[in-house]
Enzyme design. Structure first.
Site, PDB file in Angstrom:
ATOM      1  N   LEU A 221       0.468  -1.020   0.497  1.00  0.00           N
ATOM      2  CA  LEU A 221      -0.263   0.093   0.467  1.00  0.00           C
ATOM      3  C   LEU A 221       1.315   1.157  -0.097  1.00  0.00           C
ATOM      4  O   LEU A 221       0.862   2.489  -0.760  1.00  0.00           O
ATOM      5  CB  LEU A 221      -0.745  -0.313   1.028  1.00  0.00           C
ATOM      6  CG  LEU A 221      -2.364   1.514   1.129  1.00  0.00           C
ATOM      7  CD1 LEU A 221      -3.231   1.006  -0.020  1.00  0.00           C
ATOM      8  CD2 LEU A 221      -2.393   1.191   2.578  1.00  0.00           C
ATOM      9  N   ASP A 222       1.942   1.377   0.902  1.00  0.00           N
ATOM     10  CA  ASP A 222       2.377   2.288   0.833  1.00  0.00           C
ATOM     11  C   ASP A 222       4.193   1.648   0.926  1.00  0.00           C
ATOM     12  O   ASP A 222       5.016   1.321   1.839  1.00  0.00           O
ATOM     13  CB  ASP A 222       2.835   2.898   2.856  1.00  0.00           C
ATOM     14  CG  ASP A 222       2.850   4.369   3.030  1.00  0.00           C
ATOM     15  OD1 ASP A 222       3.639   4.576   1.897  1.00  0.00           O
ATOM     16  OD2 ASP A 222       3.505   4.444   3.691  1.00  0.00           O
ATOM     17  N   LYS A 223       3.987   2.336  -0.343  1.00  0.00           N
ATOM     18  CA  LYS A 223       5.725   1.185  -1.049  1.00  0.00           C
ATOM     19  C   LYS A 223       6.849   2.514  -0.731  1.00  0.00           C
ATOM     20  O   LYS A 223       8.069   2.274  -0.546  1.00  0.00           O
ATOM     21  CB  LYS A 223       5.479   1.036  -2.521  1.00  0.00           C
ATOM     22  CG  LYS A 223       4.648   0.679  -3.361  1.00  0.00           C
ATOM     23  CD  LYS A 223       4.268   0.391  -4.756  1.00  0.00           C
ATOM     24  CE  LYS A 223       3.451  -0.335  -5.058  1.00  0.00           C
ATOM     25  NZ  LYS A 223       3.766  -2.195  -4.857  1.00  0.00           N
TER      26      LYS A 223
ATOM     27  N   THR B  51       6.836  -3.024  -0.593  1.00  0.00           N
ATOM     28  CA  THR B  51       8.365  -3.129  -0.990  1.00  0.00           C
ATOM     29  C   THR B  51       9.162  -1.660  -2.106  1.00  0.00           C
ATOM     30  O   THR B  51       8.787  -1.120  -2.955  1.00  0.00           O
ATOM     31  CB  THR B  51       8.435  -4.805  -2.106  1.00  0.00           C
ATOM     32  OG1 THR B  51       8.047  -5.371  -1.552  1.00  0.00           O
ATOM     33  CG2 THR B  51       9.952  -4.468  -2.560  1.00  0.00           C
TER      34      THR B  51
ATOM     35  N   PHE C 134       6.817  -3.123  -8.343  1.00  0.00           N
ATOM     36  CA  PHE C 134       7.644  -2.297  -7.505  1.00  0.00           C
ATOM     37  C   PHE C 134       8.028  -1.250  -7.938  1.00  0.00           C
ATOM     38  O   PHE C 134       9.190  -0.890  -7.708  1.00  0.00           O
ATOM     39  CB  PHE C 134       9.111  -3.777  -7.130  1.00  0.00           C
ATOM     40  CG  PHE C 134       8.957  -4.797  -6.209  1.00  0.00           C
ATOM     41  CD1 PHE C 134       7.793  -4.933  -5.877  1.00  0.00           C
ATOM     42  CD2 PHE C 134      10.061  -5.967  -6.710  1.00  0.00           C
ATOM     43  CE1 PHE C 134       7.591  -6.423  -5.382  1.00  0.00           C
ATOM     44  CE2 PHE C 134       9.860  -7.424  -6.219  1.00  0.00           C
ATOM     45  CZ  PHE C 134       9.263  -6.598  -5.453  1.00  0.00           C
TER      46      PHE C 134
ATOM     47  N   SER D 254       6.528 -12.168  -4.822  1.00  0.00           N
ATOM     48  CA  SER D 254       5.692 -11.069  -5.732  1.00  0.00           C
ATOM     49  C   SER D 254       6.019 -11.895  -7.913  1.00  0.00           C
ATOM     50  O   SER D 254       7.130 -11.961  -8.310  1.00  0.00           O
ATOM     51  CB  SER D 254       6.107  -9.678  -6.570  1.00  0.00           C
ATOM     52  OG  SER D 254       5.842  -8.847  -7.416  1.00  0.00           O
TER      53      SER D 254
END
Length: 348
Positions: free
Chosen positions: A67-69, A89, A118, A183
Site C-alpha cells: 500500500l505504502d511503497k 517493497t 515494485f 511478487s
C-alpha cells in the site's frame, strides 16, 4: 472512530480508476497525518499484545506491504490502530514499475488484480521518509517492517546483490525486515523460491545480517514472504531452508496467479497478482502446511483475503501468529482494523 464513514467515501473512490484512487488516498494521508485531518480515518488501538521473534506486537493485526511503497504514510497508518505496519517493497534504485493500466478491481469477488512491478522512488527516498515518522520518533506502540526487493533491470542471477544493498540500508531503521521473493510482477522473481536459489539467497542474507547486527548493536528479525501458488513439497523445502539459515519468520502469502475464483468476470484475465477474498483459502492452506513443517513455535504472519473478523480468525486457526490486511482495507475501510483485532483478541 473515524469522523468520515468509509461507506460515504468508497463510492467516490470506486468511481475512479484504481491507481488514481490509490494515489489520491495516499497523497491525502501523507498531507493529513499528524494533523486534525487524521481524525477522518483514525481508529482505536485494540490492546492484544503478543511477543513474536523477540518483538512485542501491541495487537495481532498489521498493514501488509504494497500500500505504502515509499513509506510516506507511516503515521497515518499507525493512526488506524494497526499493531504493526509494513512498508515497501523498496528496491535499491528508483523504478517506474510496469506500464499503466496496472490495477484492476473485481468488486463481485471483493478482489483486486495488480501488476505494479515494485514501482517506488528507491532506497534513499524511502529511508528519508522513514526517518520523518513522528510516530517512530515519539516511540508510539507500533512496530515497523521494511520490505525489500530487487530492481527489475537487475538480472535474476545478480538478485542477491540488490537484496544485500537494500538490507544494508533498511537495517538500522526496521523493527523487522521482509525479503520479498514472491511478487508475480517482477520477471523471474518467484524463481528465487526454488531450492538452490533460495538457499544461496538466504545464506547470503543470514551472513550479512550477522555483520549488521555486530555493526549496529542489535539483531533485527528477518522474515521471508512467499507465494500461495506452491504445492506441499515446495512449502516443505522452503520451510527447511528458512530454518537452516536462521530466518526469524515467514509471511504467507503474497498474491496469486490463479484465476479460478474470478473466471468469467471483468478484468479476470488481466496479468498480475490476484488479492482479496479469493486468496483466503489458498493462503490458509499454505499456512497450515507451514505450521506442520515448522512446528508450533516458528513465527508465521498470515496475509491474504481478510475482509472480516471471521476471516482473520480463520488465519489464526490455520496456524498464523499474527495477520496483515491490504485488499480488505480497500473494500471495507479503516474500521476493518479494530474489527479484526477484536475478533482475534477474543480467541484468548
Amino acid at each position: 472512530m473515524s469522523l468520515i464513514p468509509y461507506a460515504l467515501t468508497r463510492p467516490f473512490l470506486f468511481g475512479m480508476d484504481p491507481e488514481s484512487a490509490h494515489d489520491l488516498t495516499m497523497n491525502l494521508m501523507a498531507k493529513g497525518q499528524n494533523t486534525l485531518l487524521q481524525q477522518a480515518w483514525a481508529q482505536p488501538m485494540v490492546s492484544d499484545p503478543v511477543e513474536l521473534a523477540g518483538l512485542k506486537f501491541p495487537n495481532r493485526v498489521g498493514m501488509a506491504a504494497g500500500l505504502d511503497k515509499n513509506a510516506r504514510c507511516i503515521d497515518a497508518l499507525a493512526a488506524m490502530g494497526f499493531g504493526f505496519v509494513e512498508v515497501g517493497t523498496v528496491t535499491p534504485r528508483p523504478q517506474p514499475g510496469n506500464p499503466k493500466p496496472r490495477m484492476f478491481r473485481i468488486p463481485e469477488r471483493n478482489a483486486l488484480i495488480n501488476r505494479l512491478g515494485f514501482n517506488n522512488e528507491g532506497l534513499d527516498a524511502f529511508l528519508s521518509n522513514v526517518k520523518r515518522s513522528q510516530a517512530r520518533a515519539q516511540g508510539k506502540p507500533m512496530l515497523l517492517g521494511l520490505n525489500i526487493g530487487k530492481n527489475a533491470t537487475t538480472p535474476i542471477e545478480d538478485a542477491t546483490s540488490d537484496y544485500l544493498k537494500a538490507l544494508d540500508g533498511v537495517y538500522p531503521h526496521a523493527d523487522y525486515v521482509t525479503v520479498n521473493i514472491s511478487s508475480p510482477n517482477t520477471k523471474n522473481l518467484r524463481a528465487l523460491q526454488s531450492d538452490e536459489a533460495l538457499d544461496a539467497l538466504l545464506g547470503a542474507i543470514a551472513e550479512r545480517r550477522e555483520q549488521l547486527a555486530t555493526q549496529h548493536g542489535k539483531r533485527v528479525p528477518v522474515f521471508v514472504k512467499i507465494a500461495p501458488d506452491l504445492d506441499e513439497e515446495q512449502v516443505g523445502v522452503i520451510a527447511a531452508t528458512l530454518q537452516r539459515h536462521g530466518m526469524d519468520g515467514v509471511i504467507a502469502t503474497n498474491t496469486t496467479i490463479s484465476r479460478e475464483a474470478v473466471k468469467g468476470l471483468p478484468y479476470a484475465q488481466e496479468t498480475g497478482g490476484l488479492s482479496g477474498a479469493p486468496v483466503l483459502e489458498a493462503s490458509n492452506q499454505v499456512i497450515r502446511q507451514l505450521r506442520s513443517a515448522l512446528g508450533s513455535r516458528y513465527p508465521i504472519i498470515g496475509v491474504g483475503g481478510i475482509l472480516s473478523g471471521e476471516d482473520a480468525v480463520s488465519k489464526i486457526r490455520a496456524g498464523a501468529d499474527v495477520v496483515q490486511i491490504y485488499s480488505g482495507l480497500i473494500y471495507r475501510g479503516p474500521a476493518l482494523v479494530p474489527e479484526t483485532a477484536r475478533a482475534i483478541a477474543q480467541l484468548r
